[in-house]
Design a protein around this motif. Sequence first.
Motif, PDB file in Angstrom:
ATOM      1  N   LEU A 157       0.812  -1.220   0.000  1.00 14.28           N
ATOM      2  CA  LEU A 157       0.000   0.000   0.000  1.00 14.28           C
ATOM      3  C   LEU A 157       0.843   1.267   0.000  1.00 14.28           C
ATOM      4  O   LEU A 157       0.297   2.363  -0.134  1.00 14.28           O
ATOM      5  CB  LEU A 157      -0.950  -0.015   1.204  1.00 14.28           C
ATOM      6  CG  LEU A 157      -1.917  -1.194   1.264  1.00 14.28           C
ATOM      7  CD1 LEU A 157      -2.829  -1.091   2.477  1.00 14.28           C
ATOM      8  CD2 LEU A 157      -2.737  -1.306  -0.018  1.00 14.28           C
ATOM      9  N   SER A 158       2.152   1.113   0.142  1.00 12.23           N
ATOM     10  CA  SER A 158       3.040   2.279   0.058  1.00 12.23           C
ATOM     11  C   SER A 158       3.403   2.624  -1.386  1.00 12.23           C
ATOM     12  O   SER A 158       4.036   3.656  -1.632  1.00 12.23           O
ATOM     13  CB  SER A 158       4.328   2.006   0.846  1.00 12.23           C
ATOM     14  OG  SER A 158       5.067   0.955   0.233  1.00 12.23           O
ATOM     15  N   GLN A 159       3.002   1.783  -2.336  1.00 13.87           N
ATOM     16  CA  GLN A 159       3.532   1.901  -3.699  1.00 13.87           C
ATOM     17  C   GLN A 159       2.527   2.447  -4.713  1.00 13.87           C
ATOM     18  O   GLN A 159       2.698   2.249  -5.917  1.00 13.87           O
ATOM     19  CB  GLN A 159       4.029   0.532  -4.152  1.00 13.87           C
ATOM     20  CG  GLN A 159       5.081  -0.065  -3.257  1.00 13.87           C
ATOM     21  CD  GLN A 159       6.347   0.771  -3.186  1.00 13.87           C
ATOM     22  OE1 GLN A 159       6.990   1.017  -4.202  1.00 13.87           O
ATOM     23  NE2 GLN A 159       6.712   1.210  -1.985  1.00 13.87           N
ATOM     24  N   SER A 160       1.496   3.149  -4.263  1.00 14.67           N
ATOM     25  CA  SER A 160       0.468   3.613  -5.195  1.00 14.67           C
ATOM     26  C   SER A 160       1.010   4.593  -6.230  1.00 14.67           C
ATOM     27  O   SER A 160       0.456   4.703  -7.330  1.00 14.67           O
ATOM     28  CB  SER A 160      -0.689   4.257  -4.426  1.00 14.67           C
ATOM     29  OG  SER A 160      -0.265   5.431  -3.766  1.00 14.67           O
ATOM     30  N   GLU A 161       2.076   5.304  -5.907  1.00 14.20           N
ATOM     31  CA  GLU A 161       2.634   6.292  -6.834  1.00 14.20           C
ATOM     32  C   GLU A 161       3.993   5.861  -7.373  1.00 14.20           C
ATOM     33  O   GLU A 161       4.692   6.652  -8.006  1.00 14.20           O
ATOM     34  CB  GLU A 161       2.776   7.647  -6.124  1.00 14.20           C
ATOM     35  CG  GLU A 161       1.482   8.223  -5.569  1.00 14.20           C
ATOM     36  CD  GLU A 161       0.666   8.956  -6.622  1.00 14.20           C
ATOM     37  OE1 GLU A 161       1.082   8.950  -7.799  1.00 14.20           O
ATOM     38  OE2 GLU A 161      -0.374   9.525  -6.273  1.00 14.20           O
ATOM     39  N   SER A 162       4.386   4.627  -7.134  1.00 11.54           N
ATOM     40  CA  SER A 162       5.735   4.189  -7.482  1.00 11.54           C
ATOM     41  C   SER A 162       5.748   3.400  -8.786  1.00 11.54           C
ATOM     42  O   SER A 162       4.706   2.935  -9.257  1.00 11.54           O
ATOM     43  CB  SER A 162       6.312   3.323  -6.360  1.00 11.54           C
ATOM     44  OG  SER A 162       6.006   1.955  -6.559  1.00 11.54           O
ATOM     45  N   PRO A 163       6.935   3.184  -9.374  1.00  5.28           N
ATOM     46  CA  PRO A 163       7.027   2.346 -10.579  1.00  5.28           C
ATOM     47  C   PRO A 163       6.632   0.897 -10.329  1.00  5.28           C
ATOM     48  O   PRO A 163       6.354   0.166 -11.282  1.00  5.28           O
ATOM     49  CB  PRO A 163       8.514   2.447 -10.963  1.00  5.28           C
ATOM     50  CG  PRO A 163       9.023   3.670 -10.286  1.00  5.28           C
ATOM     51  CD  PRO A 163       8.229   3.797  -9.027  1.00  5.28           C
ATOM     52  N   PHE A 164       6.623   0.474  -9.049  1.00 10.28           N
ATOM     53  CA  PHE A 164       6.222  -0.888  -8.728  1.00 10.28           C
ATOM     54  C   PHE A 164       4.699  -1.052  -8.691  1.00 10.28           C
ATOM     55  O   PHE A 164       4.198  -2.168  -8.744  1.00 10.28           O
ATOM     56  CB  PHE A 164       6.788  -1.311  -7.365  1.00 10.28           C
ATOM     57  CG  PHE A 164       8.287  -1.414  -7.331  1.00 10.28           C
ATOM     58  CD1 PHE A 164       8.930  -2.509  -7.881  1.00 10.28           C
ATOM     59  CD2 PHE A 164       9.057  -0.414  -6.750  1.00 10.28           C
ATOM     60  CE1 PHE A 164      10.320  -2.615  -7.845  1.00 10.28           C
ATOM     61  CE2 PHE A 164      10.437  -0.509  -6.714  1.00 10.28           C
ATOM     62  CZ  PHE A 164      11.084  -1.605  -7.267  1.00 10.28           C
ATOM     63  N   GLY A 165       3.974   0.055  -8.579  1.00 11.67           N
ATOM     64  CA  GLY A 165       2.528  -0.002  -8.413  1.00 11.67           C
ATOM     65  C   GLY A 165       1.800  -0.819  -9.469  1.00 11.67           C
ATOM     66  O   GLY A 165       0.922  -1.631  -9.149  1.00 11.67           O
ATOM     67  N   LEU A 173      -2.276  -7.292  -4.358  1.00 11.80           N
ATOM     68  CA  LEU A 173      -1.603  -6.586  -3.268  1.00 11.80           C
ATOM     69  C   LEU A 173      -0.652  -7.496  -2.501  1.00 11.80           C
ATOM     70  O   LEU A 173       0.468  -7.103  -2.182  1.00 11.80           O
ATOM     71  CB  LEU A 173      -2.647  -5.989  -2.318  1.00 11.80           C
ATOM     72  CG  LEU A 173      -3.432  -4.790  -2.848  1.00 11.80           C
ATOM     73  CD1 LEU A 173      -4.436  -4.312  -1.813  1.00 11.80           C
ATOM     74  CD2 LEU A 173      -2.507  -3.647  -3.241  1.00 11.80           C
ATOM     75  N   SER A 174      -1.078  -8.718  -2.184  1.00 14.05           N
ATOM     76  CA  SER A 174      -0.194  -9.627  -1.460  1.00 14.05           C
ATOM     77  C   SER A 174       1.029  -9.970  -2.290  1.00 14.05           C
ATOM     78  O   SER A 174       2.147 -10.068  -1.767  1.00 14.05           O
ATOM     79  CB  SER A 174      -0.943 -10.896  -1.061  1.00 14.05           C
ATOM     80  OG  SER A 174      -1.885 -10.635  -0.045  1.00 14.05           O
ATOM     81  N   GLY A 175       0.839 -10.157  -3.591  1.00 13.14           N
ATOM     82  CA  GLY A 175       1.971 -10.445  -4.466  1.00 13.14           C
ATOM     83  C   GLY A 175       2.947  -9.293  -4.528  1.00 13.14           C
ATOM     84  O   GLY A 175       4.170  -9.507  -4.560  1.00 13.14           O
ATOM     85  N   LEU A 176       2.436  -8.054  -4.528  1.00 17.71           N
ATOM     86  CA  LEU A 176       3.323  -6.893  -4.549  1.00 17.71           C
ATOM     87  C   LEU A 176       4.104  -6.792  -3.247  1.00 17.71           C
ATOM     88  O   LEU A 176       5.301  -6.484  -3.252  1.00 17.71           O
ATOM     89  CB  LEU A 176       2.529  -5.614  -4.810  1.00 17.71           C
ATOM     90  CG  LEU A 176       3.338  -4.317  -4.874  1.00 17.71           C
ATOM     91  CD1 LEU A 176       4.467  -4.418  -5.887  1.00 17.71           C
ATOM     92  CD2 LEU A 176       2.431  -3.129  -5.187  1.00 17.71           C
ATOM     93  N   SER A 177       3.438  -7.032  -2.108  1.00 13.82           N
ATOM     94  CA  SER A 177       4.161  -7.060  -0.836  1.00 13.82           C
ATOM     95  C   SER A 177       5.283  -8.092  -0.886  1.00 13.82           C
ATOM     96  O   SER A 177       6.409  -7.836  -0.451  1.00 13.82           O
ATOM     97  CB  SER A 177       3.214  -7.391   0.321  1.00 13.82           C
ATOM     98  OG  SER A 177       2.440  -6.280   0.702  1.00 13.82           O
ATOM     99  N   PHE A 178       4.969  -9.286  -1.412  1.00 13.07           N
ATOM    100  CA  PHE A 178       5.967 -10.347  -1.517  1.00 13.07           C
ATOM    101  C   PHE A 178       7.170  -9.887  -2.332  1.00 13.07           C
ATOM    102  O   PHE A 178       8.323 -10.080  -1.925  1.00 13.07           O
ATOM    103  CB  PHE A 178       5.343 -11.585  -2.153  1.00 13.07           C
ATOM    104  CG  PHE A 178       6.318 -12.689  -2.442  1.00 13.07           C
ATOM    105  CD1 PHE A 178       6.683 -13.592  -1.446  1.00 13.07           C
ATOM    106  CD2 PHE A 178       6.890 -12.821  -3.706  1.00 13.07           C
ATOM    107  CE1 PHE A 178       7.601 -14.595  -1.704  1.00 13.07           C
ATOM    108  CE2 PHE A 178       7.807 -13.820  -3.969  1.00 13.07           C
ATOM    109  CZ  PHE A 178       8.163 -14.718  -2.968  1.00 13.07           C
TER     110      PHE A 178
END
Length: 516
Positions: A157-165, A173-178
């Motif tokens: 949830l920290s990555q809404s504005e990032s290139p990882f978003g 979301l769980s996959g992005l955290s991973f």
Amino acid sequence: MHVPGRERVFSLPLWASVLVAAGAGAILDAGFPDRDWWFLAPVGVALMLLALLGRSLGAGLLVGLVAGLSFWLIHIFWITLYLGLVPWFALGGLQSLFFAAGLGVTAVVLRHGPRVWPSVWGRLGLLPVIVAGLWTAREAISAVWPYGGFAWGRVALSQSESPFGPLVAWVGLSGLSFILVWLSALTVQLFREPELARTLRVGVGVGAVALVLAIPAWPTIQSGTTRLAAVQGNADAGLFAEYDPGQILQDHTSATLPLIGETVDFVVWPENASDIDPTRSKAAAQVLDYVSTEMDAPLITGTITRPEDTYYNSSLLWKAGRGAVDVYDKIHPVPFAEYMPDRAFWRPFAPDLIDLIGRDYGIGTRDNIFDIDGVLAGIAICFDIADDQLVHEMIDGNAQIILAQTNNADFGRTDESVQQLAIARLRALETSRTVVNISTVGSSAIITPDGQTLDSLPTFTAGAMVQTVPLSDATTPAMLVGRGLEWLVSGLGLAGLVMCVVSTQRQRRRSFHPVI
């Protein structure tokens, strides 16, 4: 002295690990809105892992508790504005216990894993995956338990504005955290491998980041458009606010009147936009009929309903002359705010505070889809937007757009509303749907399926967003796989933990029974 073929033995003194953990929690929070320095989130995770190196389970629990308290007490400080210090510390403390358990078992893996997978490439290939899996498992459990969980504060949830978003469309979301924790854990493990040349270690780390960022964004596929009006009434709609009955309804009506003459397919108001239930009040029903008639469009509004003596936080699809043609009752009311679970048990601990929650909302059982004259809209009321299962149910129900109605009046100008908007933005990317995040006071915005802000309103200002927005019926990989990826990576983490524990027990038995 370093032994060739073995990893670097690194361990901070316990007092230093505790200090690093405390700083890491604050750094992790800085990766979230309102600061939104997204690149600090994986840095905070890496520092937590560094503080765990060489630690036993007991010491890992302590380090994890300190890191959790540091992160959570900063991250949800906005609770104090509305409920005070006790609920803030209670919720932050509970989440910190989850944090402690997660980092405690991670310490076991970091300490004993190198013996289980002794080759350097085994350590680089497996340890980061197991660490990231355990982190994901901890987030997944705390998001659903107890009392429905608290799905806030996940690293993704920290990555809404990032290139990882944009990765959430592929992995959720769980996959992005991973992925983020895997990158952090890989960096720490590379630090522990001095036998590898520095250029090789840097190359592996940079290559891993580049590989992740090379994944293309999921293409947005438009199936149509709809024109809508989303109204922010700037109403003092807080739980404990003092206002004359009908004032919140009047505020949203007043903010809608300037739109008369606009051609729209529907109008959407926020959660609690009508403080009088129009299904039981003829006067309130007449107001909604008037708005729907003048706008020549259906109206979606939040209100509190009470069928059969049970209160519900509801959203109504209202049509002039027909009333509420569909109703969604909030499925995920917030415990200790919208209802008091196990009231008899908790009341002795803080009776004055518990008694403030005088109305217990029921848990809704209706589906979260409205058919608005052929446009299928997924409905999320406030905290619903953070619930993975409810979002999957919307897409399974063929929702073409998501209407996220919320009431942030209790939290003033704190970080809460922008944290929620960040979740809404990630949901737009994850589902490839337009998300209309409409609040009583802000933050209100229309987010397109590619995560861009099409329109927004200043906070604490009455106004409206009138836009033609894309609809979609495409299914992203994240929605197709469902929560299976979360189960998979969590299972990998837990399996790795079991292998470390079993190996450690065998090693101890050998030391007690040496071969003669």
